[in-house]
Scaffold this motif. Structure first.
Motif, PDB file in Angstrom:
ATOM      1  N   ARG A 138      42.396  45.884  46.809  1.00 46.54           N
ATOM      2  CA  ARG A 138      42.857  44.497  46.658  1.00 46.54           C
ATOM      3  C   ARG A 138      42.549  44.030  45.250  1.00 46.54           C
ATOM      4  NH1 ARG A 138      40.658  39.604  47.232  1.00 46.54           N
ATOM      5  NH2 ARG A 138      38.808  40.316  48.320  1.00 46.54           N
ATOM      6  N   ASP A 139      43.587  43.722  44.513  1.00 43.21           N
ATOM      7  CA  ASP A 139      43.468  43.227  43.144  1.00 43.21           C
ATOM      8  C   ASP A 139      43.057  41.758  43.122  1.00 43.21           C
ATOM      9  OD1 ASP A 139      43.845  45.080  41.111  1.00 43.21           O
ATOM     10  OD2 ASP A 139      46.016  44.937  41.145  1.00 43.21           O
ATOM     11  N   GLY A 140      42.662  41.305  41.950  1.00 36.28           N
ATOM     12  CA  GLY A 140      42.387  39.886  41.745  1.00 36.28           C
ATOM     13  C   GLY A 140      41.035  39.441  42.253  1.00 36.28           C
ATOM     14  N   ARG A 141      40.069  40.337  42.266  1.00 32.19           N
ATOM     15  CA  ARG A 141      38.744  39.996  42.782  1.00 32.19           C
ATOM     16  C   ARG A 141      37.866  39.408  41.674  1.00 32.19           C
ATOM     17  NH1 ARG A 141      36.726  43.746  47.488  1.00 32.19           N
ATOM     18  NH2 ARG A 141      38.692  44.592  48.262  1.00 32.19           N
ATOM     19  N   ALA A 142      37.042  38.475  42.091  1.00 33.92           N
ATOM     20  CA  ALA A 142      36.075  37.862  41.177  1.00 33.92           C
ATOM     21  C   ALA A 142      34.814  38.723  41.126  1.00 33.92           C
ATOM     22  CB  ALA A 142      35.735  36.459  41.661  1.00 33.92           C
ATOM     23  N   LEU A 143      33.968  38.454  40.163  1.00 37.24           N
ATOM     24  CA  LEU A 143      32.727  39.205  39.987  1.00 37.24           C
ATOM     25  C   LEU A 143      31.874  39.176  41.249  1.00 37.24           C
ATOM     26  CD1 LEU A 143      30.630  40.755  38.321  1.00 37.24           C
ATOM     27  CD2 LEU A 143      29.893  38.558  37.367  1.00 37.24           C
ATOM     28  N   GLY A 144      31.767  38.040  41.873  1.00 38.70           N
ATOM     29  CA  GLY A 144      30.957  37.915  43.093  1.00 38.70           C
ATOM     30  C   GLY A 144      31.437  38.842  44.211  1.00 38.70           C
ATOM     31  N   GLU A 145      32.742  38.932  44.385  1.00 43.48           N
ATOM     32  CA  GLU A 145      33.292  39.828  45.407  1.00 43.48           C
ATOM     33  C   GLU A 145      32.987  41.285  45.081  1.00 43.48           C
ATOM     34  OE1 GLU A 145      37.431  38.820  46.877  1.00 43.48           O
ATOM     35  OE2 GLU A 145      37.293  37.606  45.044  1.00 43.48           O
ATOM     36  N   LEU A 146      33.138  41.635  43.815  1.00 44.20           N
ATOM     37  CA  LEU A 146      32.882  43.014  43.399  1.00 44.20           C
ATOM     38  C   LEU A 146      31.393  43.334  43.476  1.00 44.20           C
ATOM     39  CD1 LEU A 146      35.432  43.146  40.471  1.00 44.20           C
ATOM     40  CD2 LEU A 146      35.603  44.335  42.674  1.00 44.20           C
TER      41      LEU A 146
ATOM     42  N   HIS B   6      29.328  47.134  34.052  1.00 38.92           N
ATOM     43  CA  HIS B   6      30.271  48.181  34.450  1.00 38.92           C
ATOM     44  C   HIS B   6      31.716  47.696  34.297  1.00 38.92           C
ATOM     45  CE1 HIS B   6      27.705  51.414  35.847  1.00 38.92           C
ATOM     46  NE2 HIS B   6      26.966  50.553  36.528  1.00 38.92           N
ATOM     47  N   LEU B   7      31.960  46.458  34.681  1.00 36.96           N
ATOM     48  CA  LEU B   7      33.320  45.908  34.560  1.00 36.96           C
ATOM     49  C   LEU B   7      33.750  45.807  33.098  1.00 36.96           C
ATOM     50  CD1 LEU B   7      33.198  43.201  37.351  1.00 36.96           C
ATOM     51  CD2 LEU B   7      34.707  45.212  37.290  1.00 36.96           C
TER      52      LEU B   7
ATOM     53  N   GLY C  71      40.445  50.069  29.329  1.00 39.36           N
ATOM     54  CA  GLY C  71      41.809  49.699  29.709  1.00 39.36           C
ATOM     55  C   GLY C  71      42.104  49.905  31.179  1.00 39.36           C
ATOM     56  N   LEU C  72      41.095  50.241  31.977  1.00 38.32           N
ATOM     57  CA  LEU C  72      41.303  50.487  33.405  1.00 38.32           C
ATOM     58  C   LEU C  72      41.306  49.203  34.226  1.00 38.32           C
ATOM     59  CD1 LEU C  72      38.997  53.592  33.628  1.00 38.32           C
ATOM     60  CD2 LEU C  72      41.472  53.579  34.007  1.00 38.32           C
ATOM     61  N   VAL C  73      40.766  48.144  33.653  1.00 38.92           N
ATOM     62  CA  VAL C  73      40.714  46.846  34.326  1.00 38.92           C
ATOM     63  C   VAL C  73      41.203  45.786  33.350  1.00 38.92           C
ATOM     64  CG1 VAL C  73      39.137  45.082  35.241  1.00 38.92           C
ATOM     65  CG2 VAL C  73      38.857  47.457  35.920  1.00 38.92           C
ATOM     66  N   THR C  74      42.021  44.891  33.853  1.00 38.49           N
ATOM     67  CA  THR C  74      42.442  43.722  33.083  1.00 38.49           C
ATOM     68  C   THR C  74      41.894  42.487  33.794  1.00 38.49           C
ATOM     69  OG1 THR C  74      44.550  43.537  34.251  1.00 38.49           O
ATOM     70  CG2 THR C  74      44.529  44.841  32.230  1.00 38.49           C
ATOM     71  N   THR C  75      41.817  41.391  33.076  1.00 35.50           N
ATOM     72  CA  THR C  75      41.275  40.174  33.676  1.00 35.50           C
ATOM     73  C   THR C  75      42.193  38.992  33.403  1.00 35.50           C
ATOM     74  OG1 THR C  75      39.964  39.674  31.715  1.00 35.50           O
ATOM     75  CG2 THR C  75      38.885  40.964  33.449  1.00 35.50           C
ATOM     76  N   ARG C  76      41.997  37.979  34.233  1.00 34.75           N
ATOM     77  CA  ARG C  76      42.749  36.728  34.061  1.00 34.75           C
ATOM     78  C   ARG C  76      41.849  35.591  34.523  1.00 34.75           C
ATOM     79  NH1 ARG C  76      47.925  35.558  37.736  1.00 34.75           N
ATOM     80  NH2 ARG C  76      46.254  35.380  39.238  1.00 34.75           N
TER      81      ARG C  76
ATOM     82  N   VAL D 159      37.018  30.926  37.304  1.00 38.86           N
ATOM     83  CA  VAL D 159      36.845  32.271  37.859  1.00 38.86           C
ATOM     84  C   VAL D 159      37.628  33.291  37.037  1.00 38.86           C
ATOM     85  CG1 VAL D 159      37.238  33.714  39.897  1.00 38.86           C
ATOM     86  CG2 VAL D 159      36.531  31.343  40.177  1.00 38.86           C
ATOM     87  N   LYS D 160      36.993  34.411  36.780  1.00 38.83           N
ATOM     88  CA  LYS D 160      37.646  35.519  36.086  1.00 38.83           C
ATOM     89  C   LYS D 160      38.038  36.547  37.141  1.00 38.83           C
ATOM     90  CE  LYS D 160      36.704  38.614  32.189  1.00 38.83           C
ATOM     91  NZ  LYS D 160      35.643  39.064  31.250  1.00 38.83           N
TER      92      LYS D 160
END
Length: 120
Positions: free
Chosen positions: A32-40, A58-59, A66-71, A76-77
């Motif tokens: 599931r994409d779009g997870r916040a730091l707390g969820e991860l 790690h993130l 380039g394996l993870v992008t953020t928004r 919340v990131k």
């Protein structure tokens, strides 16, 4: 989800993939994409003891590879999986060996059949 193709720093990608916690994070984002730091952080806590700072570190490495992008969404990131570097690694290091692998498989099969033959 934002994915982009850029020149892959293969060393960074391999370094990122070498760590089991980072692979766990990538698997979580694959689910599931779009997870916040707390969820991860909660996903990681199910497997190993690690601080929020450790997960964030790690993130950052996954993002640098380039394996993870953020928004940013408000405060919340959100983190998203970018599969492009993995595909580029696959094309460079795995795909080109596929034909040779078929030949090697055939030779291994032949060797095993010849060795299994009863000489009597």
């Amino acid at each position: 989800m934002v994915t982009y193709a850029r020149r892959v720093d293969e060393d960074l990608v391999f370094k990122a993939l070498a760590d089991p916690v980072r692979r766990l994070l990538l698997d979580a984002l694959f689910e599931r994409d779009g997870r916040a730091l707390g969820e991860l952080e909660a996903v990681v806590a199910e497997h190993v003891e690690m601080t929020r700072f450790g997960v964030a570190k790690h993130l950052r490495l996954l993002e640098a590879a380039g394996l993870v992008t953020t928004r940013k969404v408000g405060r919340v990131k959100e983190h998203y999986l970018n599969p492009v570097p993995v595909q580029q690694i696959h094309r460079r290091w795995i795909g080109k060996y596929t034909d040779r692998a078929r030949t090697a498989d055939a030779l291994i099969d032949l060797k095993e059949r010849l060795e299994d033959k009863d000489p009597s």
